[in-house]
Design a protein around this motif. Sequence first.
Motif, short mmCIF file in Angstrom:
data_model
loop_
_atom_site.label_atom_id
_atom_site.label_comp_id
_atom_site.label_asym_id
_atom_site.label_seq_id
_atom_site.Cartn_x
_atom_site.Cartn_y
_atom_site.Cartn_z
N TYR A 1 6.76 -0.12 6.25
CA TYR A 1 6.16 -0.49 7.53
C TYR A 1 5.32 -1.75 7.31
CZ TYR A 1 7.45 4.28 8.80
OH TYR A 1 8.16 5.44 9.04
N THR A 2 5.62 -2.78 8.08
CA THR A 2 4.95 -4.07 7.91
C THR A 2 4.15 -4.44 9.15
OG1 THR A 2 6.69 -4.85 6.43
CG2 THR A 2 5.28 -6.52 7.42
N PHE A 3 2.89 -4.80 8.93
CA PHE A 3 2.06 -5.28 10.02
C PHE A 3 1.08 -6.31 9.49
CE2 PHE A 3 0.18 -1.32 8.44
CZ PHE A 3 -1.14 -1.67 8.20
N ALA A 4 0.50 -7.07 10.39
CA ALA A 4 -0.43 -8.14 10.01
C ALA A 4 -1.82 -7.84 10.54
CB ALA A 4 0.04 -9.49 10.54
N LEU A 5 -2.82 -8.04 9.68
CA LEU A 5 -4.23 -7.97 10.08
C LEU A 5 -4.75 -9.39 10.14
CD1 LEU A 5 -5.38 -5.04 7.77
CD2 LEU A 5 -4.89 -4.92 10.23
N LEU B 1 -12.36 -2.41 6.37
CA LEU B 1 -11.69 -2.35 7.66
C LEU B 1 -10.76 -1.15 7.64
CD1 LEU B 1 -10.64 -3.60 10.37
CD2 LEU B 1 -9.07 -4.96 8.98
N SER B 2 -10.83 -0.30 8.64
CA SER B 2 -10.00 0.91 8.68
C SER B 2 -8.77 0.71 9.55
CB SER B 2 -10.81 2.10 9.23
OG SER B 2 -11.85 2.45 8.35
N VAL B 3 -7.64 1.21 9.04
CA VAL B 3 -6.39 1.23 9.81
C VAL B 3 -5.93 2.69 9.85
CG1 VAL B 3 -4.00 0.46 9.97
CG2 VAL B 3 -5.75 -1.09 9.06
N ASN B 4 -5.81 3.24 11.04
CA ASN B 4 -5.40 4.63 11.19
C ASN B 4 -3.87 4.75 11.24
OD1 ASN B 4 -8.08 5.29 11.33
ND2 ASN B 4 -8.10 5.72 13.52
N TYR B 5 -3.35 5.86 10.72
CA TYR B 5 -1.93 6.14 10.82
C TYR B 5 -1.72 7.65 10.81
CZ TYR B 5 -1.84 7.13 5.76
OH TYR B 5 -2.07 7.65 4.51
N TYR C 1 0.83 -1.20 0.00
CA TYR C 1 0.00 0.00 0.00
C TYR C 1 0.87 1.26 0.00
CZ TYR C 1 -3.96 3.02 1.04
OH TYR C 1 -4.93 3.98 0.96
N ASN C 2 0.58 2.17 -0.94
CA ASN C 2 1.25 3.46 -1.00
C ASN C 2 0.46 4.49 -0.20
OD1 ASN C 2 3.45 2.76 -2.63
ND2 ASN C 2 2.24 2.99 -4.49
N LEU C 3 1.04 4.97 0.87
CA LEU C 3 0.39 5.96 1.71
C LEU C 3 0.36 7.30 0.99
CD1 LEU C 3 2.38 5.00 4.94
CD2 LEU C 3 0.02 4.35 4.41
N LYS C 4 -0.75 8.04 1.13
CA LYS C 4 -0.87 9.32 0.43
C LYS C 4 -1.76 10.27 1.22
CE LYS C 4 -4.19 6.89 -2.52
NZ LYS C 4 -3.94 5.60 -1.86
N ALA C 5 -1.60 11.54 0.96
CA ALA C 5 -2.31 12.56 1.72
C ALA C 5 -3.82 12.42 1.60
CB ALA C 5 -1.88 13.95 1.27
N VAL D 1 0.45 -6.46 5.56
CA VAL D 1 0.39 -5.16 4.90
C VAL D 1 1.78 -4.54 4.91
CG1 VAL D 1 -0.65 -2.87 4.89
CG2 VAL D 1 -2.00 -4.85 5.64
N ASN D 2 2.26 -4.17 3.72
CA ASN D 2 3.51 -3.42 3.57
C ASN D 2 3.15 -2.02 3.11
OD1 ASN D 2 5.44 -5.60 4.11
ND2 ASN D 2 4.65 -6.48 2.22
N ALA D 3 3.29 -1.05 4.01
CA ALA D 3 2.87 0.32 3.72
C ALA D 3 4.08 1.24 3.65
CB ALA D 3 1.91 0.80 4.80
#
Length: 265
Positions: free
Chosen positions: A120-124, A105-109, A47-51, A142-144
């Motif tokens: 940044y790697t995490f597991a859901l 499903l929402s993930v906040n950052y 996932y590419n994080l963006k504004a 998830v690799n963000a």
Amino acid sequence: MKNIKYIISLVFLLALLSCNKDAVMPTIDSANIGTVGAAFASPVLVYNLKATDNNVIKVLVYRGNTKAAASVPVTLTSASSGTLALFSLPVSNVEFAAGEGSAYLSVNYTMASIAPAKKYTFALTLVGDDLISPSKISVMTVNAQLPLAYISLGTGSYTSEFYETTANVAVLKADLPTTLPSYYRIIEPYEPGSGANIDFSVDNGVITIASQNIGWLYSASYGYVYVTPQTTSVSGKTYTWVSKFTLPTAGMAFGGTYAESVTLP
């Protein structure tokens, strides 16, 4: 060229059921779904994080049993305490409305705290054996990271067992220091003109690749076809992912797995 034997071998992701979609819409025995039949579309999300995210990642979760409203517990875990400090779940359940086969499903950052060129790697994890579908994709890694700047690497060769073809493709590589993982982008290897590229990364000889849209709209009701890698391997400049080809919108897949590979310039 798409082979007709693949088109008529569509099966449910949630059951081993073959059908001709033009003849009948397949169904699934509720006894094989569980009370909800929830699952992720892929075990990996890049996932590419963006504004424009407004500090929220939206992850789509599917289910097979849509008869009633349902709630499935979910957890977020990471080996990195720093990642856990940046990414969190606002609620601990994913909620399905009655009659709906998917929910977000929402993930906040916090965008301001994200470092450039850092992954940044995490597991859901969907929790509850009686709530998970037989596809067993109850965990998504998830690799963000922030979007990367790509430059041309040259012309490579893409071989698709699914399409039964080999073709020249443009290959891009992210402009990053050599100490970081290598990120590649294959330009429209399946459907030229579709804008559907394939992205993957390599870190110490290990490929990370998510389920991705190949640009083939199977039908308006069934949606787009996705390549969904199951295993990966590296041999010299050739990178291979043995994959299923899925229709997440319809909760279906083509039968079998297929070796898809790119040979870099």
